[in-house]
Scaffold this motif. Structure first.
Motif, PDB file in Angstrom:
ATOM      1  N   ILE A  90       0.859  -1.188   0.000  1.00  0.00           N
ATOM      2  CA  ILE A  90       0.000   0.000   0.000  1.00  0.00           C
ATOM      3  C   ILE A  90       0.891   1.232   0.000  1.00  0.00           C
ATOM      4  N   GLU A  91       0.651   2.139  -0.929  1.00  0.00           N
ATOM      5  CA  GLU A  91       1.399   3.398  -0.982  1.00  0.00           C
ATOM      6  C   GLU A  91       0.431   4.573  -0.908  1.00  0.00           C
ATOM      7  N   GLY A  92       0.850   5.629  -0.219  1.00  0.00           N
ATOM      8  CA  GLY A  92       0.020   6.826  -0.102  1.00  0.00           C
ATOM      9  C   GLY A  92      -0.991   6.689   1.025  1.00  0.00           C
ATOM     10  N   GLU A  93      -1.725   7.757   1.239  1.00  0.00           N
ATOM     11  CA  GLU A  93      -2.734   7.784   2.295  1.00  0.00           C
ATOM     12  C   GLU A  93      -4.010   7.118   1.796  1.00  0.00           C
ATOM     13  N   GLU A  94      -4.373   6.031   2.462  1.00  0.00           N
ATOM     14  CA  GLU A  94      -5.544   5.268   2.031  1.00  0.00           C
ATOM     15  C   GLU A  94      -6.811   6.112   2.097  1.00  0.00           C
ATOM     16  N   GLN A  95      -7.618   6.021   1.044  1.00  0.00           N
ATOM     17  CA  GLN A  95      -8.871   6.777   0.973  1.00  0.00           C
ATOM     18  C   GLN A  95     -10.041   5.823   0.808  1.00  0.00           C
ATOM     19  N   GLU A  96     -11.191   6.255   1.338  1.00  0.00           N
ATOM     20  CA  GLU A  96     -12.375   5.405   1.266  1.00  0.00           C
ATOM     21  C   GLU A  96     -12.901   5.356  -0.166  1.00  0.00           C
ATOM     22  N   ILE A  97     -13.201   4.143  -0.629  1.00  0.00           N
ATOM     23  CA  ILE A  97     -13.713   3.923  -1.978  1.00  0.00           C
ATOM     24  C   ILE A  97     -15.147   3.413  -1.871  1.00  0.00           C
ATOM     25  N   ASP A  98     -15.988   3.868  -2.782  1.00  0.00           N
ATOM     26  CA  ASP A  98     -17.369   3.387  -2.821  1.00  0.00           C
ATOM     27  C   ASP A  98     -17.392   1.855  -2.855  1.00  0.00           C
ATOM     28  N   LYS A  99     -18.270   1.263  -2.033  1.00  0.00           N
ATOM     29  CA  LYS A  99     -18.312  -0.196  -1.905  1.00  0.00           C
ATOM     30  C   LYS A  99     -18.573  -0.882  -3.242  1.00  0.00           C
ATOM     31  N   LYS A 100     -19.440  -0.300  -4.060  1.00  0.00           N
ATOM     32  CA  LYS A 100     -19.759  -0.920  -5.345  1.00  0.00           C
ATOM     33  C   LYS A 100     -18.550  -0.875  -6.280  1.00  0.00           C
ATOM     34  N   VAL A 101     -17.798   0.206  -6.213  1.00  0.00           N
ATOM     35  CA  VAL A 101     -16.567   0.301  -7.003  1.00  0.00           C
ATOM     36  C   VAL A 101     -15.558  -0.741  -6.521  1.00  0.00           C
ATOM     37  N   SER A 102     -15.457  -0.890  -5.198  1.00  0.00           N
ATOM     38  CA  SER A 102     -14.529  -1.874  -4.626  1.00  0.00           C
ATOM     39  C   SER A 102     -14.873  -3.285  -5.085  1.00  0.00           C
ATOM     40  N   ILE A 103     -16.178  -3.587  -5.151  1.00  0.00           N
ATOM     41  CA  ILE A 103     -16.624  -4.909  -5.593  1.00  0.00           C
ATOM     42  C   ILE A 103     -16.150  -5.189  -7.011  1.00  0.00           C
ATOM     43  N   VAL A 104     -16.320  -4.203  -7.899  1.00  0.00           N
ATOM     44  CA  VAL A 104     -15.931  -4.383  -9.300  1.00  0.00           C
ATOM     45  C   VAL A 104     -14.416  -4.539  -9.426  1.00  0.00           C
ATOM     46  N   ILE A 105     -13.660  -3.689  -8.732  1.00  0.00           N
ATOM     47  CA  ILE A 105     -12.197  -3.771  -8.812  1.00  0.00           C
ATOM     48  C   ILE A 105     -11.705  -5.103  -8.262  1.00  0.00           C
ATOM     49  N   PHE A 106     -12.294  -5.550  -7.159  1.00  0.00           N
ATOM     50  CA  PHE A 106     -11.875  -6.823  -6.580  1.00  0.00           C
ATOM     51  C   PHE A 106     -12.153  -7.982  -7.536  1.00  0.00           C
ATOM     52  N   ARG A 107     -13.317  -7.945  -8.207  1.00  0.00           N
ATOM     53  CA  ARG A 107     -13.648  -9.008  -9.158  1.00  0.00           C
ATOM     54  C   ARG A 107     -12.680  -8.992 -10.340  1.00  0.00           C
ATOM     55  N   ILE A 108     -12.305  -7.796 -10.800  1.00  0.00           N
ATOM     56  CA  ILE A 108     -11.308  -7.684 -11.872  1.00  0.00           C
ATOM     57  C   ILE A 108     -10.000  -8.348 -11.444  1.00  0.00           C
ATOM     58  N   LEU A 109      -9.574  -8.054 -10.215  1.00  0.00           N
ATOM     59  CA  LEU A 109      -8.331  -8.646  -9.720  1.00  0.00           C
ATOM     60  C   LEU A 109      -8.468 -10.150  -9.557  1.00  0.00           C
ATOM     61  N   GLN A 110      -9.631 -10.615  -9.116  1.00  0.00           N
ATOM     62  CA  GLN A 110      -9.856 -12.055  -9.007  1.00  0.00           C
ATOM     63  C   GLN A 110      -9.640 -12.750 -10.350  1.00  0.00           C
ATOM     64  N   GLU A 111     -10.161 -12.134 -11.409  1.00  0.00           N
ATOM     65  CA  GLU A 111      -9.995 -12.723 -12.749  1.00  0.00           C
ATOM     66  C   GLU A 111      -8.520 -12.762 -13.140  1.00  0.00           C
ATOM     67  N   PHE A 112      -7.822 -11.675 -12.839  1.00  0.00           N
ATOM     68  CA  PHE A 112      -6.389 -11.634 -13.160  1.00  0.00           C
ATOM     69  C   PHE A 112      -5.639 -12.695 -12.350  1.00  0.00           C
ATOM     70  N   PHE A 113      -5.937 -12.794 -11.033  1.00  0.00           N
ATOM     71  CA  PHE A 113      -5.281 -13.791 -10.185  1.00  0.00           C
ATOM     72  C   PHE A 113      -5.532 -15.199 -10.718  1.00  0.00           C
ATOM     73  N   SER A 114      -6.785 -15.454 -11.107  1.00  0.00           N
ATOM     74  CA  SER A 114      -7.147 -16.776 -11.604  1.00  0.00           C
ATOM     75  C   SER A 114      -6.353 -17.130 -12.860  1.00  0.00           C
ATOM     76  N   ASN A 115      -6.244 -16.174 -13.784  1.00  0.00           N
ATOM     77  CA  ASN A 115      -5.464 -16.402 -15.005  1.00  0.00           C
ATOM     78  C   ASN A 115      -3.989 -16.630 -14.686  1.00  0.00           C
ATOM     79  N   THR A 116      -3.486 -15.863 -13.710  1.00  0.00           N
ATOM     80  CA  THR A 116      -2.081 -16.004 -13.327  1.00  0.00           C
ATOM     81  C   THR A 116      -1.797 -17.399 -12.794  1.00  0.00           C
ATOM     82  N   ILE A 117      -2.640 -17.859 -11.881  1.00  0.00           N
ATOM     83  CA  ILE A 117      -2.406 -19.146 -11.231  1.00  0.00           C
ATOM     84  C   ILE A 117      -2.639 -20.313 -12.187  1.00  0.00           C
ATOM     85  N   LYS A 118      -3.664 -20.197 -13.044  1.00  0.00           N
ATOM     86  CA  LYS A 118      -4.026 -21.316 -13.917  1.00  0.00           C
ATOM     87  C   LYS A 118      -3.169 -21.403 -15.176  1.00  0.00           C
TER      88      LYS A 118
END
Length: 250
Positions: A149-177
């Protein structure tokens, strides 16, 4: 003569006023119609956004359940089987090994319990959700992973966080598989105006010309980023790994 001129002027003025009124009415009607169209588009976009959020939550839940199922069967199941064997052959000298195996199993169950809570999916804290994934990868020896984590953490809209997390999940899945990577590094960087999310592996990568052959995953990631007003950028080279950059304006 003056009377005729007055009548002409009056007639002309009346015509001008009528035309002006008609023009105003037409313009008002046009702008009102345009306004209604824009409002309807906003409503449709909001409905599409809410539908996408709901679908994303379901996908996260399904991915989580798959992970839980795998860990219960292949990880915790193995630990319990090992503990059973150790107990059957327990002696005062090796009883500590039994205790350590059982303790490890309990820790695995506690880690899984954090993923089961449905409220955690609805109200995702992005940093915590990513850290749980990173911890799981390291715990199960999937891949050597880290989160910075770099910089001062800021609050992100929960719905935005959900989408970003799902994007990262897809990337993680591709990386591992598929990537055959040994390392996965994730960075959350906060600046005054934007949040930058970087996920990078050291896998086999792919050429730009091969993107079209990478399936629907990359398209899903790009489309979901656009949905929240973010930009997702891929960079990859053959045998030099793949990087995903997400820019989201705060």
């Amino acid at each position: 003569m003056e009377s005729e001129e007055s009548q002409i002027i009056l007639f002309t003025t009346t015509i001008v006023i009528i035309l002006f009124v008609v023009l105003i009415v037409l313009l008002f009607s046009f702008f009102q119609k345009r306004k209604n169209i824009l409002l309807q588009e906003q409503i449709n976009n909001q409905k599409r956004f809410e539908r996408e959020i709901a679908e994303t939550q379901i996908e996260i839940r399904e991915e989580t359940l798959r992970n839980i199922s795998w860990e219960l069967h292949d990880n915790i199941g193995q630990l319990l089987t090992l503990a059973k064997i150790q107990l059957q052959n327990a002696t005062p000298e090796n009883i500590d090994e039994v205790s350590q195996t059982i303790s490890k199993g309990l820790n695995e169950v506690r880690a899984l319990s954090k993923l089961i809570n449905p409220e955690a999916i609805k109200n995702i804290d992005l940093k915590e959700a990513i850290q749980l994934e990173i911890d799981r990868f390291n715990r199960l020896n999937f891949i050597d992973s880290s989160l910075i984590i770099e910089g001062e953490e800021q609050e992100i809209d929960k719905k935005v966080s959900i989408v970003i997390f799902r994007i990262l999940q897809e990337f993680f899945s591709n990386t591992i598989k598929h990537s055959k990577a040994s390392k996965l590094n994730v960075l959350l960087k906060y600046t005054e105006n934007e949040m930058i999310v970087s996920a990078q592996d050291n896998g086999i990568g792919f050429l730009a010309s091969e993107k079209s052959g990478k399936g629907i995953g990359l398209t899903n990631i790009s489309n979901r980023a656009k949905l929240i007003g973010a930009e997702a950028i891929f960079s990859s080279e053959k045998n030099k790994g793949t990087t995903l950059l997400i820019h989201y304006k705060l």
